[in-house]
Scaffold this active site. Structure first.
Site, PDB file in Angstrom:
ATOM      1  N   HIS A  65      80.501 -70.005  51.576  1.00  0.00           N
ATOM      2  CA  HIS A  65      80.584 -71.112  51.019  1.00  0.00           C
ATOM      3  C   HIS A  65      79.808 -71.961  50.147  1.00  0.00           C
ATOM      4  O   HIS A  65      79.237 -71.816  48.906  1.00  0.00           O
ATOM      5  CB  HIS A  65      81.252 -72.267  51.593  1.00  0.00           C
ATOM      6  CG  HIS A  65      81.823 -74.033  51.421  1.00  0.00           C
ATOM      7  ND1 HIS A  65      82.446 -74.582  50.440  1.00  0.00           N
ATOM      8  CD2 HIS A  65      80.513 -75.289  50.634  1.00  0.00           C
ATOM      9  CE1 HIS A  65      82.528 -75.526  50.462  1.00  0.00           C
ATOM     10  NE2 HIS A  65      80.562 -75.648  50.371  1.00  0.00           N
ATOM     11  N   GLU A  66      78.689 -71.304  51.278  1.00  0.00           N
ATOM     12  CA  GLU A  66      77.027 -72.319  50.890  1.00  0.00           C
ATOM     13  C   GLU A  66      77.104 -71.726  49.507  1.00  0.00           C
ATOM     14  O   GLU A  66      76.076 -71.862  49.387  1.00  0.00           O
ATOM     15  CB  GLU A  66      75.862 -72.308  51.835  1.00  0.00           C
ATOM     16  CG  GLU A  66      76.240 -72.831  53.173  1.00  0.00           C
ATOM     17  CD  GLU A  66      77.061 -74.081  52.544  1.00  0.00           C
ATOM     18  OE1 GLU A  66      75.666 -74.906  51.628  1.00  0.00           O
ATOM     19  OE2 GLU A  66      77.308 -75.471  53.520  1.00  0.00           O
TER      20      GLU A  66
END
Length: 631
Positions: free
Chosen positions: A165-166
């Site tokens: 996600h990051e």
């Protein structure tokens, strides 16, 4: 939506953010002018009210401008500053802590898969909740910060989902937008802070002057609070759309939804969720993995956690959260790595436009096979080299060892060793000689990923030491007065990773130029690539014309002669890096056509394209090398 579309969307959103901020500032100025006018009417009847309003306008603009400039200046060093401000503790690349090593391994594999340098890692040790964020101006100065709760409560798949996600924020261009939003928010917030301080200072005064100042303070506090209200709405609106995209990208990246869904379920079901205790949590709320606090839906920087879970797992029911809480105690934090074999699509011999489009679609878009390939690449590296890559002094020697001439070229090798001895000393010579036998047998396709693994350690070097390393790399490359494509690719990639460290904000600034404005640079770059890949001048001319037709719709006249191909490369890459995302997509497609026109794609050609793309801010995953060669 591909990488270039996401980059363009982020650029447009950045413009809208500025417009909304200007409107908020104008509204704030008008409100302050009104308060100053009323105060002048009530307490300074001998002075025209408009006088105070006229002075209020430049004063407010100055305060907001100075505050915003100060905050942006304090963030100019990049993602590490943001992580440190929030209480993040740097992770030693050579750490022996099992939880930190697991985090480091997951991040390294993800970075290799995405074709970007490994970000610096930080841990918020005092935060027991599950949260994380990526900060920086671009991939080369990115930092990923996770809470201690991420390490203690998530298994490997779940941690990988959070990290994926990051990384999507890193690849989508969200980080620069997020830092800009921090600066704009601070500029508006400062009015409220000043108003509160003024009221406190003048609270006991009785004459008209003091009362007028106190009223102005009250007005500033109220207006600043109202301005902050709308600023928070802007913050929430910008963040929610980017978070949904990041969730979808993470699933695409990590090949399954269970890891990310498991992390989200634990946030929803465990005490503390994603809440942070840091007093600065509101300032960075828009860049966090989960909501930092319990707020009203208007101010929520993320979609509701249940909605995020159902978007990824439609069969989910809230009653299932009880099972999540029960299973949390049995979390296996040391789940084994996935050894699945990587699938390939095979671009070999693909000189057509459709394949050029397929290659461009791989930019900034990591897929399951990339993550699997990255695990295989990392597993294939000798442990001694991975250990060296995590130590700043040995990482420097490691990079140079990959460029050291073999023993059969005694004169060239001696010249390289002497240059190292003069610049750095005998200790680095000993490290070089120790590592060279291991680097000499490395497969060409794993050398550049090893440079990316070493990037965090190399970034910790002092500025003078980084410059000395780049100087030595040039001397090592030129020692035999010949430069092959691999040597150029390694030196180009290393410069891309390290040169922007002095001013990450400027290095990651998005380009605005169109390709037609850099036509000569594109032509020179394609000419070098076509000439290297085709000994036959006629074939080189054809490859160059394919690239010209792809970019400009016409084949062009004659391929330009390039006397010094290295200078031509460097100058052209610098010019093209200033182009907008749509133009960079054309560059990638055109270069691929020039490379693949003869139906043969060597490792050196593919890695050179990766290095060029890294310099343009268009990361290609290393598995592309195997795909390109039909492995």
């Amino acid at each position: 939506m591909d990488f270039f579309q996401r980059q363009e969307q982020s650029r447009r959103m950045g413009r809208w953010l500025v417009v909304l901020f200007i409107l908020a500032v104008l509204g704030t100025v008008l409100a302050v002018d009104a308060v100053a006018y009323i105060a002048g009417m009530l307490f300074r009847k001998q002075t025209p009210p408009w006088f105070w309003a006229a002075w209020a306008t430049p004063a407010v603009l100055l305060v907001i401008g100075v505050a915003m400039a100060w905050r942006m200046g304090s963030l100019s060093a990049g993602g590490a500053v943001v992580a440190s401000d929030l209480g993040g503790v740097p992770v030693d690349p050579a750490t022996a802590d099992p939880a930190l090593r697991r985090l480091r391994n997951v991040v390294e594999e993800t970075a290799i898969a995405a074709g970007v340098p490994v970000p610096r890692l930080f841990v918020m040790e005092g935060e027991a909740s599950i949260n994380a964020f990526a900060a920086g101006y671009g991939p080369d100065d990115a930092a990923i910060c996770v809470t201690r709760g991420c390490l203690d409560q998530l298994n490997r798949d779940e941690l990988q989902g959070v990290i994926g996600h990051e990384f999507s924020h890193i690849l989508n261009g969200d980080m620069r937008l997020n830092i800009r939003l921090m600066g704009l928010l601070f500029g508006i917030l400062v009015l409220s802070v000043i108003g509160r301080e003024v009221m406190s200072f003048t609270g006991r005064g009785r004459d008209n002057s003091v009362r007028m100042v106190a009223l102005l303070g009250l007005g500033l506090w109220l207006i600043g609070s109202i301005g902050l209200f709308f600023a928070r709405l802007i913050q929430a609106g910008v963040s929610r759309s980017r978070e949904s995209l990041a969730d979808a990208s993470a699933v695409q990246f990590t090949r399954q939804t269970q890891g990310l869904v498991g992390a989200l379920k634990k946030i929803a079901g465990l005490p503390g969720g994603s809440t942070l205790t840091s007093p600065k949590r509101a300032e960075v709320a828009h860049m966090l993995f989960g909501d930092a606090s319990t707020v009203t839906s208007w101010f929520a920087t993320h979609p509701p956690i249940i909605e995020r879970i159902k978007a990824l797992d439609p069969a989910f029911r809230e009653a299932d959260l009880a099972d999540v809480v029960a299973a949390a105690a049995r979390t296996d934090a040391d789940a084994p790595d996935d050894d699945a074999q990587s699938a390939t699509r095979g671009f070999a011999g693909a000189g057509g436009v459709a394949y050029a489009t397929a290659v461009a679609s791989r930019v900034g878009t990591a897929e399951p096979r990339d993550l699997e390939h990255a695990g295989q690449v990392r597993a294939a590296l000798p442990p001694a080299l991975v250990e060296a890559a995590h130590d700043p002094a040995r990482a420097r020697a490691l990079v140079l060892a990959m460029l050291l001439a073999p023993a059969s070229q005694a004169e060239v090798r001696g010249q390289q060793v002497n240059a190292l001895r003069v610049v750095l000393g005998e200790a680095d010579v000993a490290r070089l000689i120790e590592l060279q036998p291991l680097t000499a047998v490395l497969a060409p396709a794993v050398r550049l990923p090893l440079v990316d693994i070493a990037a965090p350690a190399l970034r910790t070097l002092a500025t003078n030491d980084r410059e000395a390393l780049l100087t030595l790399v040039r001397e090592f490359v030129m020692a035999d007065r010949q430069v092959d494509l691999f040597e150029y690719a390694l030196s180009r990639l290393l410069r891309a990773r390290l040169v922007g460290m002095g001013d990450p904000r400027a290095a990651a600034r998005p380009g605005e130029r169109k390709l037609r404005d850099a036509r000569d640079a594109y032509s020179r770059l394609c000419a070098v690539v076509a000439t290297f890949g085709n000994a036959d001048p006629v074939a080189a001319q054809r490859a160059w014309q394919l690239a010209q037709r792809e970019a400009f719709g016409e084949p062009g006249a004659a391929i330009p002669a390039v006397a010094d191909w290295r200078m031509a490369f460097d100058g052209a890459v610098i010019e093209l890096s200033r182009c907008n995302p749509a133009s960079k997509e054309l560059v990638v497609r055109g270069l691929w056509l020039a490379i693949a026109a003869d139906g043969v794609v060597t490792v050196a050609e593919a890695e050179c394209l990766r290095a060029i793309c890294a310099s343009l801010g268009c990361p290609l995953p290393p598995e592309f090398v195997d795909e390109a060669r039909g492995a």
